[in-house]
Scaffold this motif. Sequence first.
Motif, short mmCIF file in Angstrom:
data_model
loop_
_atom_site.label_atom_id
_atom_site.label_comp_id
_atom_site.label_asym_id
_atom_site.label_seq_id
_atom_site.Cartn_x
_atom_site.Cartn_y
_atom_site.Cartn_z
N LEU A 105 0.82 -1.21 0.00
CA LEU A 105 0.00 0.00 0.00
C LEU A 105 0.86 1.27 0.00
O LEU A 105 0.56 2.25 -0.67
CB LEU A 105 -0.94 0.01 1.21
N GLY A 106 1.96 1.22 0.76
CA GLY A 106 2.87 2.36 0.85
C GLY A 106 3.54 2.67 -0.48
O GLY A 106 3.77 3.84 -0.81
N ASN A 107 3.85 1.64 -1.26
CA ASN A 107 4.52 1.83 -2.55
C ASN A 107 3.62 2.50 -3.59
O ASN A 107 4.10 3.08 -4.55
CB ASN A 107 5.01 0.49 -3.10
N THR A 108 2.29 2.38 -3.39
CA THR A 108 1.37 3.02 -4.35
C THR A 108 1.16 4.50 -4.05
O THR A 108 0.60 5.22 -4.87
CB THR A 108 -0.01 2.31 -4.32
N GLY A 109 1.61 4.96 -2.89
CA GLY A 109 1.40 6.34 -2.45
C GLY A 109 1.83 7.42 -3.42
O GLY A 109 1.03 8.32 -3.73
N PRO A 110 3.09 7.41 -3.94
CA PRO A 110 3.56 8.51 -4.81
C PRO A 110 2.72 8.73 -6.07
O PRO A 110 2.70 9.84 -6.59
CB PRO A 110 4.98 8.06 -5.18
N SER A 111 2.05 7.69 -6.57
CA SER A 111 1.31 7.83 -7.82
C SER A 111 -0.16 8.21 -7.63
O SER A 111 -0.91 8.31 -8.59
CB SER A 111 1.39 6.51 -8.60
N LEU A 112 -0.58 8.43 -6.37
CA LEU A 112 -2.00 8.71 -6.10
C LEU A 112 -2.28 10.20 -5.99
O LEU A 112 -1.37 11.00 -5.71
CB LEU A 112 -2.43 8.01 -4.80
N SER A 113 -3.55 10.55 -6.17
CA SER A 113 -3.95 11.95 -5.99
C SER A 113 -4.07 12.26 -4.50
O SER A 113 -4.09 11.36 -3.67
CB SER A 113 -5.29 12.20 -6.68
N LEU A 114 -4.17 13.55 -4.17
CA LEU A 114 -4.17 13.98 -2.76
C LEU A 114 -5.36 13.42 -1.98
O LEU A 114 -5.22 13.03 -0.82
CB LEU A 114 -4.20 15.52 -2.71
N THR A 115 -6.52 13.34 -2.62
CA THR A 115 -7.73 12.84 -1.93
C THR A 115 -7.57 11.36 -1.57
O THR A 115 -7.82 10.96 -0.43
CB THR A 115 -8.97 12.99 -2.85
N ILE A 116 -7.14 10.55 -2.56
CA ILE A 116 -6.98 9.11 -2.32
C ILE A 116 -5.82 8.86 -1.35
O ILE A 116 -5.86 7.94 -0.53
CB ILE A 116 -6.76 8.34 -3.65
N LEU A 117 -4.80 9.74 -1.43
CA LEU A 117 -3.64 9.60 -0.54
C LEU A 117 -4.03 9.77 0.92
O LEU A 117 -3.52 9.07 1.79
CB LEU A 117 -2.57 10.62 -0.93
N SER A 118 -4.96 10.70 1.19
CA SER A 118 -5.41 10.90 2.57
C SER A 118 -6.12 9.65 3.10
O SER A 118 -5.95 9.27 4.27
CB SER A 118 -6.35 12.11 2.66
N PHE A 119 -6.90 8.98 2.22
CA PHE A 119 -7.55 7.72 2.61
C PHE A 119 -6.51 6.62 2.85
O PHE A 119 -6.66 5.80 3.75
CB PHE A 119 -8.55 7.28 1.53
N LEU A 120 -5.47 6.64 2.01
CA LEU A 120 -4.39 5.63 2.15
C LEU A 120 -3.67 5.78 3.49
O LEU A 120 -3.39 4.79 4.16
CB LEU A 120 -3.40 5.78 0.99
N ILE A 121 -3.41 7.03 3.88
CA ILE A 121 -2.71 7.29 5.15
C ILE A 121 -3.57 6.82 6.32
O ILE A 121 -3.07 6.19 7.27
CB ILE A 121 -2.35 8.79 5.29
N ILE A 122 -4.89 7.09 6.25
CA ILE A 122 -5.82 6.62 7.31
C ILE A 122 -5.81 5.09 7.36
O ILE A 122 -5.78 4.49 8.45
CB ILE A 122 -7.25 7.17 7.06
N GLY A 123 -5.84 4.46 6.18
CA GLY A 123 -5.78 3.00 6.09
C GLY A 123 -4.50 2.44 6.66
O GLY A 123 -4.51 1.41 7.36
N GLN A 124 -3.37 3.13 6.40
CA GLN A 124 -2.08 2.68 6.91
C GLN A 124 -2.01 2.78 8.43
O GLN A 124 -1.44 1.91 9.09
CB GLN A 124 -0.94 3.53 6.29
N ILE A 125 -2.60 3.87 8.97
CA ILE A 125 -2.63 4.02 10.44
C ILE A 125 -3.48 2.91 11.07
O ILE A 125 -3.10 2.32 12.08
CB ILE A 125 -3.17 5.42 10.83
N ALA A 126 -4.63 2.60 10.43
CA ALA A 126 -5.50 1.52 10.93
C ALA A 126 -4.76 0.18 10.87
O ALA A 126 -4.87 -0.64 11.80
CB ALA A 126 -6.77 1.46 10.09
N LEU A 127 -4.01 -0.03 9.78
CA LEU A 127 -3.23 -1.27 9.64
C LEU A 127 -2.14 -1.36 10.69
O LEU A 127 -1.84 -2.45 11.21
CB LEU A 127 -2.59 -1.34 8.25
N LEU A 128 -1.55 -0.21 11.01
CA LEU A 128 -0.48 -0.18 12.03
C LEU A 128 -1.04 -0.55 13.40
O LEU A 128 -0.39 -1.28 14.17
CB LEU A 128 0.15 1.21 12.06
N VAL A 129 -2.24 -0.06 13.70
CA VAL A 129 -2.91 -0.42 14.97
C VAL A 129 -3.20 -1.92 15.00
O VAL A 129 -2.99 -2.60 16.01
CB VAL A 129 -4.22 0.40 15.14
#
Length: 224
Positions: A175-199
């Motif tokens: 999921l982290g590797n897809t970050g640079p190619s995403l738009s800002l809106t989807i990137l914010s969802f990705l970061i929330i998803g990554q935090i949830a995954l970390l928990v």
Amino acid sequence: MTNLFSVFDPSSSVMNLSLNWLSTFLGILLLPTIYWLMPSRYSLIWSKITSTLHQEFNTLLGPTGHPGSTFLFISLFSMIVFNNFLGLFPYIFTSSSHLTFTLALALPLWMSFMLYGWINHTQHMFAHLVPQGTPPVLMPFMVCIETISNIIRPGTLAVRLAANMIAGHLLMTLLGNTGPSLSLTILSFLIIGQIALLVLESAVAIIQSYVFAVLSTLYSSEVN
């Protein structure tokens, strides 16, 4: 990356000596605070956890368990939980996601239980191969099934821990590797998803070390 799992390969080295496995001993740095004269909140929480585990392992071992054997399983739990948590930090090698680490813990434990059981309680060990109430016709099959299930125990212990640790880390990496190619809106969802995954990974780190310690305790209680 040659394949998905190459991110987990040991890569840091000085004079051909792998430094990645030194992360296994970083947990030792967290221990000296327990021995300070003035107990901190951290040491009080840790002592509460260890005393709870001690009571639970005592219950699992039963009256036939050797006194003090719970400390072995508490130490095992502590070592695995430290390694699992340290693997969640960036640039720290996750040693518990490798079978060399998990098998090195599971195999000697299982082997020592088996040797102790077969040498000291041979009749009891033979009785374990045929569950109570088995029809005579099924007895040879039950012996085969019980023997196989007994032999694969260290493998299942090791693979369970390694697979659970590597699965979450792999998902976070992908999921982290897809970050640079995403738009800002989807990137914010990705970061929330990554935090949830970390928990979730933090919970898995505790649960898997607890499962490993509890199953080791149960296997040892069977040979007494």
